[in-house]
Design an enzyme around this catalytic site. Structure first.
Site, PDB file in Angstrom:
ATOM      1  CB  SER B 150      -0.973  -0.056   1.176  1.00 56.59           C
ATOM      2  OG  SER B 150      -1.981   0.903   1.031  1.00 56.59           O
ATOM      3  CG  ASP B 226      -7.259  -3.247  -2.244  1.00 57.47           C
ATOM      4  OD1 ASP B 226      -7.875  -2.349  -1.626  1.00 57.47           O
ATOM      5  OD2 ASP B 226      -6.031  -3.398  -2.184  1.00 57.47           O
ATOM      6  CG  HIS B 259      -5.595  -2.660   1.066  1.00 57.19           C
ATOM      7  ND1 HIS B 259      -4.978  -2.397  -0.142  1.00 57.19           N
ATOM      8  CD2 HIS B 259      -5.029  -1.788   1.960  1.00 57.19           C
ATOM      9  CE1 HIS B 259      -4.084  -1.424   0.016  1.00 57.19           C
ATOM     10  NE2 HIS B 259      -4.095  -1.041   1.282  1.00 57.19           N
TER      11      HIS B 259
END
Lengths: 281, 281
Positions: B150, B226, B259
């Site tokens: 991320s 995600d 995620h």
């Protein structure tokens, strides 16, 4: 019995899911987590390993930190992780918030003493209510094994030994083997069960094992550098008890390892494969 | 440069250790964690994979949840996990405690704007100070690769692309590919770097990659489910940038994954093996 899904995430091709439900046994709302391997379906139900966590844990610690899902997916076994005590505003807790009594410290027994006896019935929850719920709602077979860590290792051993018809195998990491004879156990049992030590013995692995030959295979791993080893865990007493009753138990002392999930993740694969040989036989 | 050990645990035959040290670059005390595989010794130094975590994380998230150590131990690579921002009482934070600005949200850049410019120099910390510290104190070779998740995927890509002589390979999970063009990036960059978007482009993977052919191999994994995919992550722009410059990048879209660290643990083995082929060549 209804359950409500609160999270889901794909992992190693299967699914980690969390649920809430109203427990009749514990008289409160409870959470649990389940890992369903990719093979699990109505047409292909899978066996279940129940994992009992240690002091302070919830349904999340094992699922996030044990690194168990790759092998569970390979073997096609589900894993169910309950919470470690009843929870919620109405549930009794230690007045000073001790980590080893009350919330997060249910010790997998049925309390008989006020105020604990209103909610603290983790023994019946694990033995009866939770598996019934799991078998009602998920694509699983009745084949079950049980494992756990520390207080949860105590839970896995005592529950497995007392309900051997219900499980295929038992394993534990760093279990509290003889709670009637260590500070954690004596504190919890005196509050939950009162002061008659005879009542405590029904929840003590050493007592159970030394008087009865275990009919299930048992695997125990213990780190040699575990800070709780001598005062709280005492695996040598479990070995002596197994020997006294002629029970089939393997204790592996693991040099250098401590009491943490780093230890559990290092050997969880061995435990999953140990259980799978009996679950899929 | 001195470091102080604050924890250690054996895991898969190697050691997870945490340290604190005074950072000259960040002007504050910092923590980092290292996994040393069993092979690592003065006589047999090992290469290092640097892992950069995402928003809100510390040195602990990856080490506890990624399940990376079994394969790292097999491959004989060390893993270093720094924190995600400067820390401590004197370090500026968002007034409302936002999760995406200030503490836990350093974005792996060198801030130029007050009050952030006093401590927020995570770019120089990761590129210069931390590897010098690691190579001074641990049995490692200078061979390095870099990966992250991320915000840390953004960090791994930008740092790897801008310092290609220093690394062997780059990988990312769910990276913020084009921060100048998404809410997380625009918020952070405007505070840390001011309002001139030209200054932002030096920390934007899409901008870096579209104008310069990458000299390092790049692997990116992205979950298709995600929740941040379309608004914040935009992997399709990274693919277009790689194509524009003729760069060697593999993007794998992973159906059903989100995620979380459940996604990371499902594919971390592929990333470790990807890096190891270049680190041990």
């Amino acid at each position: 019995m209804t359950i409500e899904n609160s999270s889901q995430a794909k992992v190693f091709g299967g699914w980690h899911k969390q649920y809430t439900h109203q427990s009749n046994v514990l008289n409160c709302a409870m959470k649990f987590a389940v890992y369903l391997p990719p093979q699990a379906s109505k047409e292909n139900p899978v066996p279940v390993i129940y994992w009992l966590s240690g002091l302070t844990c919830s349904d999340e610690n094992f699922m996030q930190k044990a690194g168990a899902f790759k092998v569970a997916a390979e073997l096609g076994v589900a894993i169910v992780a309950p919470d470690t005590s009843p929870r919620g505003e109405g549930v009794a807790d230690d007045a000073e918030g001790a980590y080893d009594l009350g919330l997060g410290a249910g010790f997998y027994l049925n309390a008989t003493q006020a105020p604990w006896d209103k909610h603290y019935h983790m023994y019946s929850y694990i033995v009866d209510e939770l598996p019934a719920l799991i078998e009602q709602h998920f694509p699983v077979t009745p084949a079950k094994s049980i494992s756990g860590h520390s207080m949860g290792g105590h839970g896995a051993l005592t529950i497995g030994l007392k309900n051997s018809e219900q499980y295929r195998s038992i394993s534990a990491f760093s279990p509290i083997t003889n709670p009637i004879n260590c500070p954690w156990g004596q504190k919890a049992f005196s509050h939950y069960l009162g002061n008659n030590i005879e009542d405590w013995k029904a929840y003590d692995s050493v007592e159970l094992l030394k008087h009865n030959k275990a009919t299930l295979p048992i695997l125990v791993d213990q780190g040699e550098d575990d800070g709780f080893l001598q005062e709280q865990l005492k695996p040598e007493l479990l070995v002596a008890a197994a020997k006294a009753s002629g029970s089939d138990m393997t204790l592996r002392m693991q040099p250098g390892y401590d009491h943490s999930y780093f230890f559990i993740q290092s050997f969880i694969e061995d435990h999953l494969r140990f259980h799978a040989q009996f679950l899929t036989a």
